[in-house]
Design an enzyme around this catalytic site. Structure first.
Site, short mmCIF file in Angstrom:
data_model
loop_
_atom_site.label_atom_id
_atom_site.label_comp_id
_atom_site.label_asym_id
_atom_site.label_seq_id
_atom_site.Cartn_x
_atom_site.Cartn_y
_atom_site.Cartn_z
N ALA A 72 0.83 -1.21 0.00
CA ALA A 72 0.00 0.00 0.00
C ALA A 72 0.86 1.26 0.00
O ALA A 72 0.50 2.26 -0.59
CB ALA A 72 -0.93 -0.01 1.22
N THR A 73 2.00 1.19 0.66
CA THR A 73 2.90 2.36 0.71
C THR A 73 3.27 2.80 -0.70
O THR A 73 3.24 3.98 -1.04
CB THR A 73 4.17 2.02 1.53
OG1 THR A 73 3.76 1.65 2.85
CG2 THR A 73 5.13 3.19 1.59
N ASN A 154 -6.41 2.70 10.81
CA ASN A 154 -5.69 1.52 11.30
C ASN A 154 -5.63 1.44 12.82
O ASN A 154 -5.51 0.36 13.38
CB ASN A 154 -4.28 1.45 10.71
CG ASN A 154 -3.59 2.79 10.64
OD1 ASN A 154 -4.11 3.76 10.08
ND2 ASN A 154 -2.42 2.86 11.23
N GLN A 182 -7.16 -0.85 5.39
CA GLN A 182 -7.82 -1.50 6.53
C GLN A 182 -9.30 -1.77 6.25
O GLN A 182 -10.02 -2.22 7.14
CB GLN A 182 -7.69 -0.64 7.79
CG GLN A 182 -6.26 -0.45 8.27
CD GLN A 182 -5.63 -1.72 8.82
OE1 GLN A 182 -6.32 -2.71 9.10
NE2 GLN A 182 -4.31 -1.72 8.98
N ALA A 203 -1.94 -6.76 0.36
CA ALA A 203 -2.47 -8.12 0.53
C ALA A 203 -2.31 -8.66 1.95
O ALA A 203 -3.16 -9.41 2.43
CB ALA A 203 -1.76 -9.06 -0.46
N THR A 240 9.34 -6.72 -13.17
CA THR A 240 8.68 -8.04 -13.22
C THR A 240 7.82 -8.23 -11.98
O THR A 240 8.30 -8.04 -10.86
CB THR A 240 9.74 -9.15 -13.30
OG1 THR A 240 10.57 -8.87 -14.42
CG2 THR A 240 9.11 -10.52 -13.44
N CYS A 329 4.79 0.55 12.12
CA CYS A 329 5.95 1.30 11.66
C CYS A 329 6.27 2.43 12.62
O CYS A 329 7.39 2.89 12.70
CB CYS A 329 5.72 1.88 10.27
SG CYS A 329 4.31 1.21 9.46
N1 PLP Z 1 -2.32 2.33 5.14
C1 PLP Z 1 -2.85 1.81 6.26
C2 PLP Z 1 -4.18 2.30 6.73
C3 PLP Z 1 -2.17 0.81 6.96
O1 PLP Z 1 -2.72 0.30 8.07
C4 PLP Z 1 -0.91 0.39 6.50
C5 PLP Z 1 -0.14 -0.61 7.28
O2 PLP Z 1 -0.16 -0.61 8.50
C6 PLP Z 1 -0.41 0.95 5.32
C7 PLP Z 1 -1.14 1.92 4.67
C8 PLP Z 1 0.90 0.53 4.75
O3 PLP Z 1 0.85 -0.79 4.34
P1 PLP Z 1 2.20 -1.50 3.80
O4 PLP Z 1 3.17 -1.46 4.95
O5 PLP Z 1 1.79 -2.86 3.43
O6 PLP Z 1 2.69 -0.67 2.69
#
Ligand code: PLP
Length: 399
Positions: A72-73, A154, A182, A203, A240, A329
């Site tokens: 997602a980042t 989150n 989330q 995922a 890839t 994080c």
């Molecule tokens: N966005 C939300 C709301 C999240 O809870 C998270 C992960 O905690 C992320 C983004 C980032 O996900 P990823 O670390 O898989 O990139």
């Protein structure tokens, strides 16, 4: 000792069914999907199937795009920086709207954009922890290039009014990105019904593998790639693709978004969360941050006065219970949880939040064990705490 994992908003266990689907693509079926020979072609059918599951899971239109990313980042950065390049560097829109309670993937990208001269509005939350749709409407200006508001938070699990915000953005002609990380698997996240133009997801938050994510892009919406190189993903994300993980994500999406799975979240998982929460709230001076309305079924963020969140985690870990003080994080740096700050919690309370996030793999037996250990930990830590004063309420309960 029983092991109880209550940190599913940080990451989830890979569903064994998902792993079975991925396995052949980690071993025997290894061709590069971009190769023209039979080894490459062997991966196509399953990748197409996985992509269909991704489309169906979020109710995307066939003509839209879903870009496979690393997480997602990356998806969030692709949208924010892509919009910056298209509309801000080479356009006349210099303004982005987001909220104070986004994941650091959004907040840090916005801070970077600010350093490049972009004006960013960070909307606050109301007393229930919700970003109000009206505040988005009020913040939109002629120069607004993008609105980026998460679907579900989150930390608190609070679900934001994405349908209303989507309608407002559509009417104003402003592209709308939501961080759906989330949301998927917790409730039906329908991008068409909610007028979402971009949506990011990962995922590993819905029982898929780590290291793979997705970005939904509505047909006709711009996307400047973050990664340039080969022609993968129609040139929108070069490199890839991790075939096994992408297939795993598709199957995880299929499982997590089926009506049966969503009903299980709403009934079974929510029932366990509510049981856990009610038991913790029996202890004096404990509150659910933002209250209990409009939440994902699996999450509770509880402030326990006099108990440092980090100490609580350490104590629970001794009893093989995994929980969190906040986003995985952010929790290493011991900074106060930004969501607690957004509520204006006093500094004493700001460090007392503990997040419990469940999944479909938790059992009632685990929750019963966790309740006993959490209560014991609260008593132990309050006895050690210099900041937890003896109050009539605590005295009455014998603490
Ligand atoms: N966005 C939300 C709301 C999240 O809870 C998270 C992960 O905690 C992320 C983004 C980032 O996900 P990823 O670390 O898989 O990139």
């Amino acid at each position: 000792m029983m092991e109880v994992y209550l940190d599913n908003n940080a990451t989830t266990k890979v569903d064994p069914i998902v792993y079975e689907e991925m396995k052949p693509f980690l071993t025997d079926v290894y061709g590069n999907p971009n190769s023209l020979h039979k080894f490459g072609a062997g991966t196509h059918k399953k990748m197409a199937e996985a992509l269909d599951y991704l489309y169906e899971g979020i109710n995307a239109n066939d003509a839209d795009d879903i870009i496979i990313t690393a997480n997602a980042t990356e998806s969030i950065n692709t949208v924010l920086k892509g919009i910056w390049i298209d509309k801000i560097l080479y356009g006349d829109k210099k303004h982005i709207i987001t909220s104070e309670v986004e994941h650091p993937a959004t907040t840090a990208a916005c801070r970077f954009l600010e350093s490049q001269g972009v004006a960013v509005t960070y909307l606050g939350v109301n007393e229930e922890g919700i970003v109000e749709a009206q505040s988005v409407k009020d913040a939109i200006k002629d120069e607004t290039a993008l609105v980026s508001i998460m679907w579900a938070n989150n930390e608190t699990g609070k679900i934001f009014p994405i349908a209303e915000i989507g309608a407002i953005c559509k009417e104003a002609g402003v592209p709308f990105h939501t961080d759906g990380t989330q949301a998927i698997g917790k409730f039906k996240a329908d991008v068409q019904a909610c007028n979402v133009d971009y949506m990011s997801f990962s995922a590993h938050k819905f029982h898929g593998p780590k290291g793979v994510g997705g970005l939904y892009v509505r047909k006709g919406y711009q996307l400047t790639p973050l990664l340039h190189g080969g022609e993968q993903m129609g040139g929108l994300r070069a490199g890839t693709v991790d075939v096994a993980s992408m297939i795993g994500m598709g199957f995880a999406m299929k499982l997590a978004t089926s009506p049966m799975a969503l009903a299980y979240e709403e009934n079974h998982v929510k029932k366990l969360r509510d049981k856990l929460e009610a038991a913790i709230l029996e202890m004096p001076e404990t509150i659910v941050i933002g209250g209990t309305s409009n939440r994902t079924p699996n999450t509770t963020l509880i402030s326990i006065r006099g108990v440092e969140g980090e100490s609580m985690l350490w104590d629970l870990n001794q009893n093989t219970i995994g929980a969190s003080t906040g986003s995985a994080c952010a929790s290493e740096d011991l900074e106060a949880n930004p969501v607690m700050n957004a509520f204006g919690s006093d500094s004493e309370l700001a460090h007392t939040g503990v997040r419990f996030s469940l999944s479909r793999f938790n059992t009632e037996e685990e929750i019963d064990y966790a309740i006993v250990e959490i209560k014991k930990a609260i008593i132990r830590l309050r006895n050690l705490s210099s900041s937890y004063a003896y109050t009539p309420a605590s005295h009455a309960s014998g603490l």
